[in-house]
Design a protein around this motif. Structure first.
Motif, PDB file in Angstrom:
ATOM      1  N   GLU A  44       9.351   7.921  -4.485  1.00 42.77           N
ATOM      2  CA  GLU A  44       7.908   7.874  -4.660  1.00 42.77           C
ATOM      3  C   GLU A  44       7.624   7.005  -5.876  1.00 42.77           C
ATOM      4  O   GLU A  44       8.375   7.009  -6.848  1.00 42.77           O
ATOM      5  CB  GLU A  44       7.346   9.277  -4.881  1.00 42.77           C
ATOM      6  CG  GLU A  44       7.547  10.188  -3.693  1.00 42.77           C
ATOM      7  CD  GLU A  44       7.088  11.606  -3.976  1.00 42.77           C
ATOM      8  OE1 GLU A  44       6.597  12.231  -3.029  1.00 42.77           O
ATOM      9  OE2 GLU A  44       7.230  12.081  -5.116  1.00 42.77           O
ATOM     10  N   HIS A  45       6.522   6.262  -5.821  1.00 41.41           N
ATOM     11  CA  HIS A  45       6.168   5.351  -6.903  1.00 41.41           C
ATOM     12  C   HIS A  45       4.930   5.864  -7.629  1.00 41.41           C
ATOM     13  O   HIS A  45       3.985   6.339  -6.996  1.00 41.41           O
ATOM     14  CB  HIS A  45       5.896   3.952  -6.341  1.00 41.41           C
ATOM     15  CG  HIS A  45       7.113   3.325  -5.751  1.00 41.41           C
ATOM     16  ND1 HIS A  45       7.502   3.564  -4.460  1.00 41.41           N
ATOM     17  CD2 HIS A  45       8.038   2.493  -6.276  1.00 41.41           C
ATOM     18  CE1 HIS A  45       8.602   2.881  -4.204  1.00 41.41           C
ATOM     19  NE2 HIS A  45       8.949   2.233  -5.294  1.00 41.41           N
ATOM     20  N   TYR A  46       4.955   5.710  -8.958  1.00 44.03           N
ATOM     21  CA  TYR A  46       3.837   6.135  -9.795  1.00 44.03           C
ATOM     22  C   TYR A  46       3.542   5.057 -10.821  1.00 44.03           C
ATOM     23  O   TYR A  46       4.442   4.365 -11.295  1.00 44.03           O
ATOM     24  CB  TYR A  46       4.165   7.435 -10.533  1.00 44.03           C
ATOM     25  CG  TYR A  46       4.236   8.638  -9.634  1.00 44.03           C
ATOM     26  CD1 TYR A  46       3.099   9.390  -9.353  1.00 44.03           C
ATOM     27  CD2 TYR A  46       5.435   9.024  -9.056  1.00 44.03           C
ATOM     28  CE1 TYR A  46       3.167  10.492  -8.516  1.00 44.03           C
ATOM     29  CE2 TYR A  46       5.513  10.124  -8.221  1.00 44.03           C
ATOM     30  CZ  TYR A  46       4.378  10.854  -7.961  1.00 44.03           C
ATOM     31  OH  TYR A  46       4.438  11.943  -7.139  1.00 44.03           O
ATOM     32  N   LEU A  47       2.280   4.970 -11.165  1.00 46.22           N
ATOM     33  CA  LEU A  47       1.826   4.104 -12.239  1.00 46.22           C
ATOM     34  C   LEU A  47       1.391   5.018 -13.376  1.00 46.22           C
ATOM     35  O   LEU A  47       0.569   5.919 -13.172  1.00 46.22           O
ATOM     36  CB  LEU A  47       0.665   3.235 -11.749  1.00 46.22           C
ATOM     37  CG  LEU A  47       0.250   2.067 -12.613  1.00 46.22           C
ATOM     38  CD1 LEU A  47       1.408   1.108 -12.861  1.00 46.22           C
ATOM     39  CD2 LEU A  47      -0.886   1.313 -11.953  1.00 46.22           C
ATOM     40  N   ASP A  83       1.469   3.874  -3.259  1.00 45.39           N
ATOM     41  CA  ASP A  83       2.298   3.818  -2.057  1.00 45.39           C
ATOM     42  C   ASP A  83       3.340   2.703  -2.189  1.00 45.39           C
ATOM     43  O   ASP A  83       3.223   1.816  -3.030  1.00 45.39           O
ATOM     44  CB  ASP A  83       1.462   3.688  -0.789  1.00 45.39           C
ATOM     45  CG  ASP A  83       0.770   2.347  -0.630  1.00 45.39           C
ATOM     46  OD1 ASP A  83       0.830   1.524  -1.556  1.00 45.39           O
ATOM     47  OD2 ASP A  83       0.165   2.118   0.426  1.00 45.39           O
ATOM     48  N   THR A  84       4.357   2.764  -1.379  1.00 43.52           N
ATOM     49  CA  THR A  84       5.500   1.869  -1.500  1.00 43.52           C
ATOM     50  C   THR A  84       5.114   0.404  -1.347  1.00 43.52           C
ATOM     51  O   THR A  84       5.587  -0.453  -2.091  1.00 43.52           O
ATOM     52  CB  THR A  84       6.573   2.238  -0.454  1.00 43.52           C
ATOM     53  OG1 THR A  84       6.927   3.611  -0.640  1.00 43.52           O
ATOM     54  CG2 THR A  84       7.804   1.381  -0.587  1.00 43.52           C
ATOM     55  N   LYS A  85       4.234   0.131  -0.408  1.00 47.42           N
ATOM     56  CA  LYS A  85       3.809  -1.251  -0.168  1.00 47.42           C
ATOM     57  C   LYS A  85       3.072  -1.808  -1.392  1.00 47.42           C
ATOM     58  O   LYS A  85       3.326  -2.936  -1.818  1.00 47.42           O
ATOM     59  CB  LYS A  85       2.899  -1.300   1.068  1.00 47.42           C
ATOM     60  CG  LYS A  85       2.488  -2.674   1.487  1.00 47.42           C
ATOM     61  CD  LYS A  85       1.663  -2.624   2.752  1.00 47.42           C
ATOM     62  CE  LYS A  85       1.213  -4.000   3.171  1.00 47.42           C
ATOM     63  NZ  LYS A  85       0.392  -3.961   4.381  1.00 47.42           N
ATOM     64  N   ASP A  86       2.183  -1.014  -1.969  1.00 40.16           N
ATOM     65  CA  ASP A  86       1.437  -1.436  -3.150  1.00 40.16           C
ATOM     66  C   ASP A  86       2.369  -1.572  -4.361  1.00 40.16           C
ATOM     67  O   ASP A  86       2.229  -2.496  -5.163  1.00 40.16           O
ATOM     68  CB  ASP A  86       0.315  -0.437  -3.446  1.00 40.16           C
ATOM     69  CG  ASP A  86      -0.716  -0.974  -4.412  1.00 40.16           C
ATOM     70  OD1 ASP A  86      -0.868  -2.215  -4.517  1.00 40.16           O
ATOM     71  OD2 ASP A  86      -1.386  -0.155  -5.067  1.00 40.16           O
ATOM     72  N   ALA A  87       3.334  -0.672  -4.492  1.00 44.58           N
ATOM     73  CA  ALA A  87       4.287  -0.731  -5.604  1.00 44.58           C
ATOM     74  C   ALA A  87       5.122  -2.009  -5.521  1.00 44.58           C
ATOM     75  O   ALA A  87       5.360  -2.667  -6.536  1.00 44.58           O
ATOM     76  CB  ALA A  87       5.191   0.484  -5.594  1.00 44.58           C
ATOM     77  N   THR A 127       6.385  -7.337  -7.522  1.00 43.05           N
ATOM     78  CA  THR A 127       6.574  -8.760  -7.238  1.00 43.05           C
ATOM     79  C   THR A 127       5.636  -9.611  -8.089  1.00 43.05           C
ATOM     80  O   THR A 127       6.056 -10.632  -8.650  1.00 43.05           O
ATOM     81  CB  THR A 127       6.343  -9.047  -5.743  1.00 43.05           C
ATOM     82  OG1 THR A 127       7.245  -8.243  -4.980  1.00 43.05           O
ATOM     83  CG2 THR A 127       6.549 -10.511  -5.413  1.00 43.05           C
ATOM     84  N   GLU A 128       4.383  -9.196  -8.189  1.00 46.63           N
ATOM     85  CA  GLU A 128       3.420  -9.958  -8.993  1.00 46.63           C
ATOM     86  C   GLU A 128       3.805  -9.941 -10.465  1.00 46.63           C
ATOM     87  O   GLU A 128       3.733 -10.961 -11.147  1.00 46.63           O
ATOM     88  CB  GLU A 128       2.004  -9.406  -8.808  1.00 46.63           C
ATOM     89  CG  GLU A 128       0.960 -10.256  -9.499  1.00 46.63           C
ATOM     90  CD  GLU A 128      -0.459  -9.809  -9.198  1.00 46.63           C
ATOM     91  OE1 GLU A 128      -1.361 -10.290  -9.913  1.00 46.63           O
ATOM     92  OE2 GLU A 128      -0.669  -8.993  -8.285  1.00 46.63           O
TER      93      GLU A 128
END
Length: 139
Positions: free
Chosen positions: A56-59, A73-77, A82-83
């Motif tokens: 799971e990804h967190y900011l 979510d994984t796609k947004d992470a 990448t950016e």
């Protein structure tokens, strides 16, 4: 009896063999859970994108007094990672640093590499600042 002696002898030879497996280091950076970190020295804010063991990804936003987490979510992470990597590498290798004293404004950390962006480095600041603003809007 002879079989036992041969077995013990072969075990003794094997135990002294230099081809024994070597204990592996557990400090491998690929096991690191922080994907990137941005320290905004002026405002005292720190942004961290990290992954848990459950994938799971967190900011995370850290201020001087409090801390806020937002699930990503994984796609947004992956998009954020990448950016950030693109901007980090561009600032590090493509945009030259200004000469002279450096008053650090932003500190970028990506997988063990650290980069300081100084106040006088306007080109680097223009490259990274929009990304920091985007992260700020998420909180």
């Amino acid at each position: 009896m002879i079989k036992l002696i041969i077995l013990l002898f072969s075990f003794a030879v094997y135990a002294q063999s230099p081809d024994q497996p070597v204990k592996e280091s557990s400090t491998d950076l690929r096991n690191q859970l922080d994907m990137f970190q941005i320290d905004d020295v002026k405002s005292g804010k720190t942004f961290i994108l990290f992954r848990t063991n459950q994938l799971e990804h967190y900011l995370r936003l850290k201020n001087d007094k409090d801390e806020t987490l937002r699930k990503v979510d994984t796609k947004d992470a992956k998009k954020l990672d990448t950016e950030f990597a693109s901007r980090f590498l561009k600032a590090q290798y493509e945009i030259p640093s200004e000469k002279g004293d450096c008053k650090v404004m932003l500190r970028l950390i990506m997988k063990g590499e650290e980069q300081d962006i100084c106040e006088k480095d306007e080109k680097k600041t223009r490259e990274v600042a929009p990304f920091v603003d985007e992260l700020s809007k998420r909180f």
